[in-house]
Design an enzyme around this catalytic site. Structure first.
Site, short mmCIF file in Angstrom:
data_model
loop_
_atom_site.label_atom_id
_atom_site.label_comp_id
_atom_site.label_asym_id
_atom_site.label_seq_id
_atom_site.Cartn_x
_atom_site.Cartn_y
_atom_site.Cartn_z
N LYS A 162 -44.55 -76.63 -37.69
CA LYS A 162 -45.72 -77.39 -37.26
C LYS A 162 -45.74 -77.51 -35.74
O LYS A 162 -44.73 -77.89 -35.11
CB LYS A 162 -45.71 -78.79 -37.88
CG LYS A 162 -45.88 -78.81 -39.40
CD LYS A 162 -47.28 -78.40 -39.82
CE LYS A 162 -47.50 -78.58 -41.30
NZ LYS A 162 -48.87 -78.22 -41.71
N ASP A 191 -48.10 -73.44 -37.74
CA ASP A 191 -49.31 -74.13 -38.19
C ASP A 191 -49.68 -75.16 -37.14
O ASP A 191 -49.01 -76.17 -36.97
CB ASP A 191 -49.07 -74.81 -39.55
CG ASP A 191 -50.34 -75.43 -40.11
OD1 ASP A 191 -51.41 -75.31 -39.48
OD2 ASP A 191 -50.27 -76.03 -41.21
N GLU A 219 -51.44 -70.38 -38.15
CA GLU A 219 -52.42 -70.98 -39.05
C GLU A 219 -53.29 -72.00 -38.31
O GLU A 219 -52.77 -72.84 -37.58
CB GLU A 219 -51.66 -71.65 -40.20
CG GLU A 219 -52.52 -72.20 -41.31
CD GLU A 219 -51.69 -72.75 -42.45
OE1 GLU A 219 -52.22 -73.55 -43.23
OE2 GLU A 219 -50.50 -72.38 -42.57
N ASP A 244 -57.31 -72.11 -42.37
CA ASP A 244 -56.96 -73.11 -43.38
C ASP A 244 -58.08 -74.12 -43.50
O ASP A 244 -58.97 -73.99 -44.36
CB ASP A 244 -55.63 -73.79 -43.02
CG ASP A 244 -55.21 -74.85 -44.04
OD1 ASP A 244 -55.87 -74.98 -45.09
OD2 ASP A 244 -54.23 -75.58 -43.78
N LYS A 268 -56.18 -73.92 -50.74
CA LYS A 268 -55.55 -75.10 -51.32
C LYS A 268 -56.47 -75.67 -52.38
O LYS A 268 -57.68 -75.78 -52.16
CB LYS A 268 -55.26 -76.15 -50.25
CG LYS A 268 -54.23 -75.71 -49.22
CD LYS A 268 -54.06 -76.74 -48.12
CE LYS A 268 -53.04 -76.26 -47.08
NZ LYS A 268 -53.00 -77.14 -45.89
#
Length: 366
Positions: A162, A191, A219, A244, A268
């Site tokens: 992250k 991400d 991402e 995403d 997702k």
């Protein structure tokens, strides 16, 4: 196979370590658990965690949408007519993708049990095992590198790191420190959770490329609605860029695919509204030659089991982000997918294979 009743429960499970991204910090995994009971005795399970900063859904809104809108619509319906049910579910309320996802996975659980097949086989059965990554929360570089080493020692080969918090130079320090500690054999994904501007993202990714940091993909580097910025990043770096938060619905996927704004798409269930819509997104991406990852929110093994069954069923889904249950202080789910370190496998049980969920402290609204 008609729906006899629908029950919802609230659950809360502490995380072993706080989960930190550019958007939020989570210390407890909260969810609405859905239980569909059919007139033939089949029980289907679903889950919806609240992720207000991403989906806009709260615990209260998920519960209300199910109890006051979806439940009256679905009771007494024959689940074998699931195409009609999923089509109507898109129109009876706008948004509320998490509530829809919980119902969707419970319906698919019931249908695949009726057919006496594990859900991944009912949906296509492309593979029966997969390897998950493990997420390194955003902290100071030293703590992140220590966490990364710990996950590698536990057997994980792919790290999802992250970033997107503070400034670009700080993020570069984080990545360099992690790469120095874990070596070059470990795959690293980044991400940014919408934390960068397009120009900052291009500058940062080019520095990573020039420094030989060997990042597999980045991402969602920019804001969800900034498709021009997303495309600008994709066009100006060699590293793969994954959409995403820019892709919830098939319509949004179409825009990303039409404009070639990203190299990959992260699907997702909580964004798509469940497996039914997720399949459409994946099929569109496959036609365009774009591979997909299936990821998750901070969920229990129930929700991740549904996502994993979907991911295993399709050839075009090539990356898997299913580490959330491994972050929890305890497991409240009996049955479902099995973890053997980084490897995820399935039982021969029909449906999701969920036998029970520990619901102590939750309130039934049946």
């Amino acid at each position: 196979m008609k729906v006899e009743r629908i029950e919802t429960y609230r659950v809360a499970v502490p995380l072993a370590k706080p989960f930190k991204t550019a958007l939020r910090t989570v210390t407890t995994a909260e969810s609405i658990i859905v239980k569909i009971i059919c007139d033939n005795g089949i029980i289907g399970w679903g889950e919806a965690p609240p992720t207000i900063v991403i989906t806009g859904d709260s615990l209260q809104s998920i519960e209300s949408a199910i109890q006051h809108v979806i439940k009256p619509f679905l009771e007494k319906k024959n689940l074998l007519n699931y195409e009609s049910i999923f089509q109507e579910l898109k129109t009876i309320l706008i948004g509320n993708s998490s509530a829809k996802a919980a119902i969707d996975m419970a319906v698919y659980d019931c249908i695949s049990q009726y057919c006496r097949l594990p859900l991944y086989q009912f949906l296509g059965g492309h593979k029966s095992k997969m390897e998950t990554d493990f997420t390194v929360s955003v902290n100071d570089p030293k703590e992140m590198s220590e966490d990364a080493v710990s996950y590698i020692q536990q057997g994980f080969n792919v790290l999802k790191v992250k970033v997107g918090k503070d400034d670009i130079s700080r993020d570069l320090d984080r990545i360099r420190e992690i790469r120095n500690r874990v070596g070059n054999q470990i795959k690293i994904r980044l991400d940014a959770n919408q934390g960068w501007t397009a120009k900052d993202a291009i500058r940062a990714i080019r520095k990573m490329e020039d420094s030989g940091l060997e990042i597999e993909l980045v991402e969602q580097p920019v804001k969800a609605d900034d498709l021009e910025g997303l495309k600008q990043v994709t066009d100006h770096v060699d590293t793969l860029i994954m959409a995403d938060e820019s892709v919830f619905s098939p319509k949004q996927a179409f825009q990303v695919l039409k404009t070639r704004s990203a190299d990959l798409i992260n699907i997702k269930l909580m964004k798509a509204g469940g497996i039914y819509q997720a399949q459409i997104i994946n099929q569109m991406a496959e036609i365009c030659g774009v591979e997909c990852m299936v990821g998750s929110m901070i969920e229990t093994r129930l929700g991740i089991t549904a996502a994993a069954h979907f991911a295993a069923s399709k050839k075009n889904i090539t990356r898997f982000d299913f580490d959330a249950p491994l972050m929890l202080a305890k497991d409240i789910v009996e049955g479902g997918i099995h973890y053997q370190g980084r490897l995820i496998t399935f039982s021969d049980e029909a449906g999701l294979g969920i036998k029970n969920v520990e619901l102590e402290g939750g309130g039934s609204n049946g």
